[in-house]
Enzyme design. Structure first.
Site, PDB file in Angstrom:
ATOM      1  N   GLN A  34       0.756  -1.298   0.077  1.00  0.00           N
ATOM      2  CA  GLN A  34      -0.046   0.113  -0.066  1.00  0.00           C
ATOM      3  C   GLN A  34       0.955   1.295   0.065  1.00  0.00           C
ATOM      4  O   GLN A  34       0.483   2.345  -0.539  1.00  0.00           O
ATOM      5  CB  GLN A  34      -0.771   0.108   1.097  1.00  0.00           C
ATOM      6  CG  GLN A  34      -0.183  -0.075   2.454  1.00  0.00           C
ATOM      7  CD  GLN A  34      -1.257   0.312   3.774  1.00  0.00           C
ATOM      8  OE1 GLN A  34      -2.407   0.248   3.474  1.00  0.00           O
ATOM      9  NE2 GLN A  34      -0.884   0.238   4.913  1.00  0.00           N
ATOM     10  N   ARG A 106      16.171  -4.490  11.112  1.00  0.00           N
ATOM     11  CA  ARG A 106      14.850  -4.766  10.445  1.00  0.00           C
ATOM     12  C   ARG A 106      14.973  -4.456   8.977  1.00  0.00           C
ATOM     13  O   ARG A 106      14.557  -5.203   8.097  1.00  0.00           O
ATOM     14  CB  ARG A 106      13.685  -4.516  11.074  1.00  0.00           C
ATOM     15  CG  ARG A 106      12.351  -5.124  10.530  1.00  0.00           C
ATOM     16  CD  ARG A 106      11.581  -4.338  11.431  1.00  0.00           C
ATOM     17  NE  ARG A 106      11.292  -5.044  12.866  1.00  0.00           N
ATOM     18  CZ  ARG A 106      10.524  -5.991  12.962  1.00  0.00           C
ATOM     19  NH1 ARG A 106       9.662  -6.739  12.140  1.00  0.00           N
ATOM     20  NH2 ARG A 106      10.402  -6.549  14.185  1.00  0.00           N
ATOM     21  N   TYR A 213      21.667  -4.555  21.783  1.00  0.00           N
ATOM     22  CA  TYR A 213      22.596  -5.382  20.889  1.00  0.00           C
ATOM     23  C   TYR A 213      23.180  -4.536  19.852  1.00  0.00           C
ATOM     24  O   TYR A 213      22.681  -3.767  19.440  1.00  0.00           O
ATOM     25  CB  TYR A 213      21.956  -6.643  20.562  1.00  0.00           C
ATOM     26  CG  TYR A 213      20.582  -6.690  20.013  1.00  0.00           C
ATOM     27  CD1 TYR A 213      20.639  -6.448  18.501  1.00  0.00           C
ATOM     28  CD2 TYR A 213      19.451  -6.604  20.633  1.00  0.00           C
ATOM     29  CE1 TYR A 213      19.497  -6.184  18.067  1.00  0.00           C
ATOM     30  CE2 TYR A 213      18.124  -6.681  20.158  1.00  0.00           C
ATOM     31  CZ  TYR A 213      18.253  -6.295  18.600  1.00  0.00           C
ATOM     32  OH  TYR A 213      17.162  -6.494  17.986  1.00  0.00           O
TER      33      TYR A 213
END
Length: 417
Positions: A34, A106, A213
């Site tokens: 989208q 990510r 991390y």
């Protein structure tokens, strides 16, 4: 455009990884996103052996390692006094399960799947806001706000927490935990005190926790601060503000206190999941990823479950395709639905309990700490059910662990009778 075999709604990690898995079988796959361009919001993500096993099967593990960090240890500390509670030797864990535990940005993982899809010939369309779904005996379709209908043999809805397709199955709503997350990635050169990037560390405290991390080969420090917002609990609109962040962590140790100024203070995220549902398939339309099973983040399995979903579906498509390449779609979707909802139900509900355990206070915090300190580093009884090979059939799903009552800590602390 030619008619694809599969239409996938949603171009996140779940949608793209599934598109890649199916395209490897020679299927024509179209992904509808989208947004104006493919991208991923967030910072670090942890990939346990049940995921890296799949990445190896896809031929992508070496590149994921190159873009991420393979740490040596996972450590849980008490956020108040900073003491170590328990740990996992991640090198030994790799020997136990055959595949590594790693961390990656990510957006880097998303970009890798996007590149893989392009190379595999997946059709990638942007600005496609799907508002409804259609189907008949032989086709399913995803209808966009602009009036286009994208038809295929099956439609996979990987459209996230607020899935439109989920309304075909249930009228439920996202469940708020009243916890709020702040994030902040910092170049390691700008970190003002030493941080061991060989460790993934979580500090657990009363109604709050802090995670850090390394990312991108150790060039970045990923940080996440999560706390229960009193304003969210009260149902107020101005929840999770920076003053609530500072108050929530006021009693934590110096290390955590020193990291809070480095969080992004102009945006924060409410933590939601949904109650598990057992039905993910309606005819030729199937849910996948957060559309089916959005979890709280405590087990670091959200994106992993979505990747597992796509791998399982593709494996059943491979199994149920005849010599002429014709797929038994009904059989593949039934096999997918037979195994995945139960596993994901376990993860979603365990994540809720795990979050409660992290955030205990008073005597229950003390009991938790006793039990965690008693755990042997090489004890994998609590991870076998999730870090082992992804089940393709219900009989392959391993048994759950046996919970340890907090009250048993009283006997441990008292010593042998």
């Amino acid at each position: 455009m030619s008619t694809p075999d599969v239409v996938i709604v949603g171009g996140g990690i779940g949608g793209l990884s599934t598109a890649f898995a199916l395209s490897r079988l020679g299927l024509r796959v179209r992904v509808l996103e989208q947004a104006k361009q493919f991208g991923e919001v967030g910072a670090g993500i942890q990939l346990a052996p049940n995921c890296t096993r799949i990445l190896e099967d896809y031929g992508l593990l070496d590149e994921v390692k190159a873009r991420g960090v393979v740490p040596d240890r996972m450590v849980m500390r008490d956020a108040v006094d900073g003491s170590e509670l328990t740990s996992l030797d991640l090198r030994d864990l790799e020997r136990e399960y055959g595949f590594p535990y790693l961390v990656i940005h990510r957006s880097d993982l998303h970009a890798l799947f996007l590149e893989a899809c392009r190379e595999a010939g997946v059709e990638l369309l942007t600005e496609q806001r799907v508002v409804s779904y259609t189907q008949d005996a032989g086709k399913a379709g995803a209808a966009t706000q602009a009036g286009a209908v994208h038809e295929a043999n099956i439609v996979i809805a990987a459209d996230g927490l607020h899935s439109v397709a989920r309304t075909l199955f249930t009228d439920d709503r996202p469940v708020s935990s009243a916890y709020v997350a702040y994030r902040g990635t910092v170049p390691i050169a700008e970190v003002d005190r030493p941080v061991d990037l060989s460790e993934v560390v979580v500090y657990v405290g009363p109604r709050c926790h802090f995670v850090h991390y390394g990312l991108r080969g150790g060039d970045l420090l990923n940080q996440v601060a999560v706390f229960e917002s009193p304003k969210a609990v009260a149902g107020l609109d101005d929840w999770g503000t920076p003053d609530e962040l500072d108050t929530a962590f006021a009693a934590t140790c110096d290390f955590v206190q020193d990291r809070l100024p480095h969080m992004w203070r102009d945006k924060w995220w409410r933590m939601y999941d949904r109650d598990p549902i057992g039905t993910w398939v309606d005819g030729r339309i199937a849910l996948l990823g957060d559309a089916a099973h959005p979890p709280l983040q405590y087990m670091a399995q959200g994106a992993i479950m979505a990747i597992e979903d796509g791998w399982v579906l593709a494996e059943h498509v491979r199994r149920l395709r005849d010599a002429d390449g014709v797929v038994d779609w009904a059989g593949a979707l039934a096999a997918y639905e037979a195994v995945r909802p139960e596993h994901c139900r376990r993860v979603v509900l365990t994540a809720r309990v795990w979050g409660e355990l992290w955030h205990l206070d008073g005597i229950r915090r003390a009991q938790r700490n006793v039990l965690l300190r008693e755990r042997a580093v090489g004890d994998y009884s609590f991870t076998d059910w999730v870090y082992g090979p992804t089940a393709l059939f219900p009989a392959d799903e391993p048994p759950m662990f046996e919970p340890i009552p907090l009250a048993s800590a009283d006997r441990v602390s008292a010593g042998p009778a």
